[in-house]
Design a protein around this motif. Structure first.
Motif, mmCIF file in Angstrom:
data_model
loop_
_atom_site.group_PDB
_atom_site.id
_atom_site.type_symbol
_atom_site.label_atom_id
_atom_site.label_comp_id
_atom_site.label_asym_id
_atom_site.label_seq_id
_atom_site.Cartn_x
_atom_site.Cartn_y
_atom_site.Cartn_z
ATOM 1 N N ALA A 1 -0.817 -9.797 1.132
ATOM 2 C CA ALA A 1 -1.811 -10.709 1.696
ATOM 3 C C ALA A 1 -1.837 -10.624 3.219
ATOM 4 O O ALA A 1 -2.868 -10.884 3.849
ATOM 5 C CB ALA A 1 -1.502 -12.144 1.263
ATOM 6 N N TYR A 2 -0.706 -10.245 3.839
ATOM 7 C CA TYR A 2 -0.674 -10.134 5.286
ATOM 8 C C TYR A 2 -1.498 -8.937 5.775
ATOM 9 O O TYR A 2 -2.016 -8.945 6.883
ATOM 10 C CB TYR A 2 0.767 -9.964 5.779
ATOM 11 N N LEU A 3 -1.576 -7.910 4.947
ATOM 12 C CA LEU A 3 -2.154 -6.652 5.387
ATOM 13 C C LEU A 3 -3.606 -6.803 5.801
ATOM 14 O O LEU A 3 -4.040 -6.247 6.816
ATOM 15 C CB LEU A 3 -2.018 -5.611 4.275
ATOM 16 N N GLY A 4 -4.378 -7.548 5.038
ATOM 17 C CA GLY A 4 -5.797 -7.682 5.337
ATOM 18 C C GLY A 4 -6.090 -8.468 6.599
ATOM 19 O O GLY A 4 -7.191 -8.352 7.155
ATOM 20 N N SER A 5 -5.123 -9.279 7.077
ATOM 21 C CA SER A 5 -5.376 -10.098 8.256
ATOM 22 C C SER A 5 -4.901 -9.443 9.548
ATOM 23 O O SER A 5 -5.036 -10.033 10.619
ATOM 24 C CB SER A 5 -4.684 -11.464 8.099
ATOM 25 N N LEU A 6 -4.355 -8.224 9.465
ATOM 26 C CA LEU A 6 -3.874 -7.526 10.655
ATOM 27 C C LEU A 6 -4.901 -6.483 11.094
ATOM 28 O O LEU A 6 -5.451 -5.748 10.264
ATOM 29 C CB LEU A 6 -2.537 -6.840 10.379
ATOM 30 N N ALA A 7 -5.118 -6.401 12.396
ATOM 31 C CA ALA A 7 -6.109 -5.460 12.932
ATOM 32 C C ALA A 7 -5.486 -4.074 13.116
ATOM 33 O O ALA A 7 -5.617 -3.457 14.174
ATOM 34 C CB ALA A 7 -6.650 -5.985 14.250
ATOM 35 N N VAL A 8 -4.797 -3.576 12.093
ATOM 36 C CA VAL A 8 -4.176 -2.257 12.175
ATOM 37 C C VAL A 8 -5.156 -1.206 11.664
ATOM 38 O O VAL A 8 -6.120 -1.516 10.962
ATOM 39 C CB VAL A 8 -2.863 -2.212 11.364
ATOM 40 N N ARG A 9 -4.894 0.051 12.026
ATOM 41 C CA ARG A 9 -5.788 1.128 11.639
ATOM 42 C C ARG A 9 -5.089 2.219 10.840
ATOM 43 O O ARG A 9 -5.746 3.167 10.403
ATOM 44 C CB ARG A 9 -6.426 1.747 12.887
ATOM 45 N N GLU A 10 -3.780 2.075 10.671
ATOM 46 C CA GLU A 10 -3.047 3.125 9.970
ATOM 47 C C GLU A 10 -1.905 2.511 9.166
ATOM 48 O O GLU A 10 -1.285 1.527 9.580
ATOM 49 C CB GLU A 10 -2.486 4.133 10.979
ATOM 50 N N LEU A 11 -1.653 3.095 8.014
ATOM 51 C CA LEU A 11 -0.593 2.657 7.113
ATOM 52 C C LEU A 11 0.336 3.848 6.883
ATOM 53 O O LEU A 11 -0.108 4.905 6.432
ATOM 54 C CB LEU A 11 -1.188 2.189 5.791
ATOM 55 N N LYS A 12 1.603 3.673 7.198
ATOM 56 C CA LYS A 12 2.555 4.777 7.072
ATOM 57 C C LYS A 12 3.537 4.457 5.957
ATOM 58 O O LYS A 12 4.354 3.543 6.076
ATOM 59 C CB LYS A 12 3.289 4.996 8.393
ATOM 60 N N LEU A 13 3.446 5.202 4.866
ATOM 61 C CA LEU A 13 4.267 4.927 3.689
ATOM 62 C C LEU A 13 5.720 5.287 3.959
ATOM 63 O O LEU A 13 6.023 6.358 4.509
ATOM 64 C CB LEU A 13 3.756 5.726 2.483
ATOM 65 N N LYS B 1 0.441 -10.754 15.164
ATOM 66 C CA LYS B 1 -0.966 -10.625 14.785
ATOM 67 C C LYS B 1 -1.869 -10.713 16.012
ATOM 68 O O LYS B 1 -2.825 -9.923 16.170
ATOM 69 C CB LYS B 1 -1.316 -11.723 13.781
ATOM 70 N N HIS B 2 -1.552 -11.633 16.899
ATOM 71 C CA HIS B 2 -2.351 -11.819 18.107
ATOM 72 C C HIS B 2 -2.257 -10.598 19.014
ATOM 73 O O HIS B 2 -3.280 -10.106 19.535
ATOM 74 C CB HIS B 2 -1.885 -13.075 18.846
ATOM 75 N N VAL B 3 -1.052 -10.069 19.221
ATOM 76 C CA VAL B 3 -0.865 -8.918 20.115
ATOM 77 C C VAL B 3 -1.525 -7.673 19.521
ATOM 78 O O VAL B 3 -2.155 -6.893 20.240
ATOM 79 C CB VAL B 3 0.634 -8.683 20.368
ATOM 80 N N ILE B 4 -1.373 -7.481 18.201
ATOM 81 C CA ILE B 4 -1.991 -6.319 17.552
ATOM 82 C C ILE B 4 -3.514 -6.364 17.725
ATOM 83 O O ILE B 4 -4.158 -5.341 17.985
ATOM 84 C CB ILE B 4 -1.609 -6.277 16.058
ATOM 85 N N GLY C 1 -8.489 -3.108 22.699
ATOM 86 C CA GLY C 1 -8.447 -2.181 23.823
ATOM 87 C C GLY C 1 -8.616 -0.728 23.416
ATOM 88 O O GLY C 1 -8.514 0.160 24.273
ATOM 89 N N GLY C 2 -8.821 -0.470 22.126
ATOM 90 C CA GLY C 2 -9.058 0.883 21.659
ATOM 91 C C GLY C 2 -7.838 1.605 21.144
ATOM 92 O O GLY C 2 -7.923 2.781 20.761
ATOM 93 N N LEU C 3 -6.687 0.956 21.101
ATOM 94 C CA LEU C 3 -5.452 1.590 20.633
ATOM 95 C C LEU C 3 -5.360 1.534 19.112
ATOM 96 O O LEU C 3 -5.892 0.617 18.475
ATOM 97 C CB LEU C 3 -4.235 0.902 21.247
ATOM 98 N N THR C 4 -4.660 2.494 18.551
ATOM 99 C CA THR C 4 -4.391 2.512 17.118
ATOM 100 C C THR C 4 -3.002 1.956 16.868
ATOM 101 O O THR C 4 -2.017 2.425 17.458
ATOM 102 C CB THR C 4 -4.478 3.942 16.551
ATOM 103 N N VAL C 5 -2.905 0.940 16.014
ATOM 104 C CA VAL C 5 -1.619 0.366 15.621
ATOM 105 C C VAL C 5 -1.353 0.740 14.173
ATOM 106 O O VAL C 5 -2.230 0.573 13.310
ATOM 107 C CB VAL C 5 -1.611 -1.166 15.794
ATOM 108 N N SER C 6 -0.171 1.249 13.913
ATOM 109 C CA SER C 6 0.209 1.704 12.578
ATOM 110 C C SER C 6 1.360 0.860 12.051
ATOM 111 O O SER C 6 2.294 0.538 12.795
ATOM 112 C CB SER C 6 0.630 3.180 12.636
ATOM 113 N N ILE C 7 1.293 0.497 10.767
ATOM 114 C CA ILE C 7 2.419 -0.198 10.121
ATOM 115 C C ILE C 7 3.362 0.868 9.587
ATOM 116 O O ILE C 7 3.031 1.599 8.653
ATOM 117 C CB ILE C 7 1.937 -1.118 8.990
#
Length: 562
Positions: free
Chosen positions: A461-473, A435-438, A444-450
């Protein structure tokens, strides 16, 4: 102390018996007078004194035979004296009764000893968790087979050993806890046993490894058994109310063709299993020309050399924007062209890289190659972003963020050109650190995808606390979709897409293999799509052949107009 009191009492009674049958004596009178008070005193002390603390680590003692032995000797002494001089019928009867009692006690002790011996034997050859045979039992069976083989003069018998290694078992332990892993193993044993003959043997070697012994078999039968076992393993397991799927890799070796001793047979099956794990097949037979002299250490050494020399290739699979029909991103997929095993996909050799500590240089190579290609595309006016998969090892590496930043700067690319894909099972393994690294990457402007969302077991419940920008089904979400737009599978995908949008995330669906599936995803609002229907993963040169990067897929506007 109580036993001592009983012994002293018995001695006094013995002297009293002799006195009553053969006349009183001074010594007998003294012993009889001392024994009774002493026995009563010891019995009283045993009641009032607190027992000493027991040692829980001490091994249990076997039942003693001292007291029964003394009783038997006393009875024999009485009978012996009776042959020299006349004894009263009472003394003779007591002596005979003592011998009978001792005989019954010895018989009971012998029976208990046999029962205990059989229980200990079963415990020594049985896996405590699953109730299957264990490694010790396997060695006993195989040693007996090879001993018979060494002295056999009749027709040669064939034995097959199947080494079964479960895939994704660690993820289950990390996500649900070890109790869930234990529960899965308990369910797996009876399930696999139902696919075997009564003469076959199923054992647990330890951890997530199982073994199957097929006696009097051939290659076709062993293949059929391996296929049945894999099918049963891939059926869903219910763990704490959640349906979970796993897979397995199986290596098969024959005796005496592949080995003439137990250790060699297991080793060769182990080599075949790792070749199956690295290759495209779920099970493989031992092949001396490929596996001879090879093992995990050899594979790790070959992988280390490949990392040092850059003997890998990247294939790229496009992602299509379902609103415009344009390719806006590509995923970089690593391949290892192995000189003996052929092209090895990443899911098969990355665990070896993790174990060998090679993930840092390997990921740095992938980032450098993928961003160099992305820069070349952008130079040709193709504004593409490239997705690169990273592991938990990368996220916990203190220098990973600097590696990403330096590589982007070296190729003159903005942060929007790179998408970092992280599987949800990777995140749950060390959630706080990830969570901290994400958060740092996104700042820094990067996009992180799960990546592979829905394949693991994380809580929403974890999803809302992560600074991710994309969800890959995960493709497991997409494959069951019905073409007519009905059913619970479609509603589940629709709800997941809506959830992603509610959290401000871009939603990507992978595993698109039909036009109907693509149509449905576009209609329910999915943002990007990826799969064989659009394009298989191809080298960069082949992808560049598509001049405008517009495969024939309908956009949302086109679907609405149709």
């Amino acid at each position: 102390m109580l036993a001592t009191a009983c012994g002293v009492n018995a001695i006094g009674d013995t002297f009293n018996l002799f006195q009553s049958s053969g006349g009183a004596s001074h010594i007998g009178t003294v012993f009889d007078g001392i024994a009774w008070p002493t026995a009563i005193l010891l019995m009283s002390m045993s009641v009032w004194l607190r027992p000493a603390a027991s040692d829980p680590l001490a091994a249990p003692k076997a039942p003693g035979v001292l007291l029964p032995g003394l009783g038997a000797l006393s009875g024999l002494a009485v009978l012996f004296v009776g042959t020299l001089r006349h004894l009263s019928p009472w003394a003779l009867g007591l002596a005979i009764a003592t011998l009978i009692t001792v005989g019954i006690r010895i018989a009971m002790s012998t029976r208990s000893l046999r029962t205990l011996t059989e229980e200990r034997r079963l415990q020594s050859v049985t896996d405590e968790l699953t109730g299957l045979g264990n490694r010790r039992y396997l060695f006993q069976v195989l040693d007996a087979f090879f001993a018979e083989y060494d002295h056999r003069r009749g027709p040669e018998r064939r034995l097959a050993f199947l080494f079964v290694d479960l895939d994704h078992f660690k993820e289950i332990n990390d996500s649900f806890g070890h109790s869930a892993g234990d529960q899965l193993l308990k369910q797996l044993g009876p399930r696999l046993a139902g696919s075997l003959r009564g003469s076959d043997l199923l054992v647990r070697l330890g951890g997530d490894e199982l073994g199957v012994v097929l006696i009097d078999t051939d290659l076709n039968h062993a293949s059929g058994v391996a296929e049945r076992l894999l099918a049963r393993i891939q059926e869903p397991f219910m763990l704490e109310g959640v349906s979970v799927r796993i897979s397995a890799s199986i290596g098969i070796a024959f005796a005496p063709a592949d080995a003439t001793d137990t250790v060699g047979l297991l080793h060769h099956a182990d080599l075949a299993m790792y070749r199956a794990k690295l290759g495209a097949s779920a099970f493989e037979f031992y092949k001396a020309d490929i596996d001879a002299g090879g093992n995990r250490l050899r594979l790790v050494d070959e992988l280390r050399v490949a990392v040092e020399t850059g003997d890998f290739v990247l294939h790229y699979q496009p992602q299509v924007d379902l609103h415009s029909g344009e390719v806006t991103a590509v995923e970089a997929l690593l391949r290892w062209p192995h000189p003996r095993l052929g092209v090895v996909p990443p899911l098969q050799f990355l665990p070896l890289a993790e174990e060998a500590g090679l993930m840092r240089p390997l990921t740095a190579w992938v980032l450098d190659q993928a961003l160099a290609q992305c820069a070349a595309w952008r130079k040709d006016a193709h504004e593409l972003a490239v997705s690169v998969n990273v592991s938990a090892t990368n996220l916990v590496d203190a220098g990973f963020i600097d590696v990403v930043s330096d590589t982007l700067a070296r190729h003159g690319l903005p942060t929007s050109a790179l998408i970092l894909e992280i599987t949800e099972t990777t995140i749950i393994g060390d959630f706080e650190r990830c969570k901290h690294v994400i958060a740092q990457l996104c700042e820094g402007g990067l996009t992180v995808s799960i990546d592979d969302f829905g394949a693991g077991f994380t809580s929403l419940a974890y999803l809302g606390s992560l600074a991710v920008r994309e969800l890959k089904l995960d493709r497991g979400f997409i494959t069951p979709l019905v073409v007519d737009g009905e059913g619970r599978d479609l509603e589940l995908v629709r709800a997941t897409i809506d959830l992603g949008h509610a959290l401000g995330l871009r939603v990507v669906a992978e595993g698109i293999e039909t036009a109907g599936t693509l149509d449905l995803l576009a209609r329910i609002g999915c943002d990007l799509a990826q799969g064989f229907f659009i394009s298989r993963p191809v080298p960069a040169s082949d992808l560049a052949l598509h001049a405008d990067f517009r495969p024939a897929v309908p956009s949302v506007d086109e679907l609405k107009a149709s």
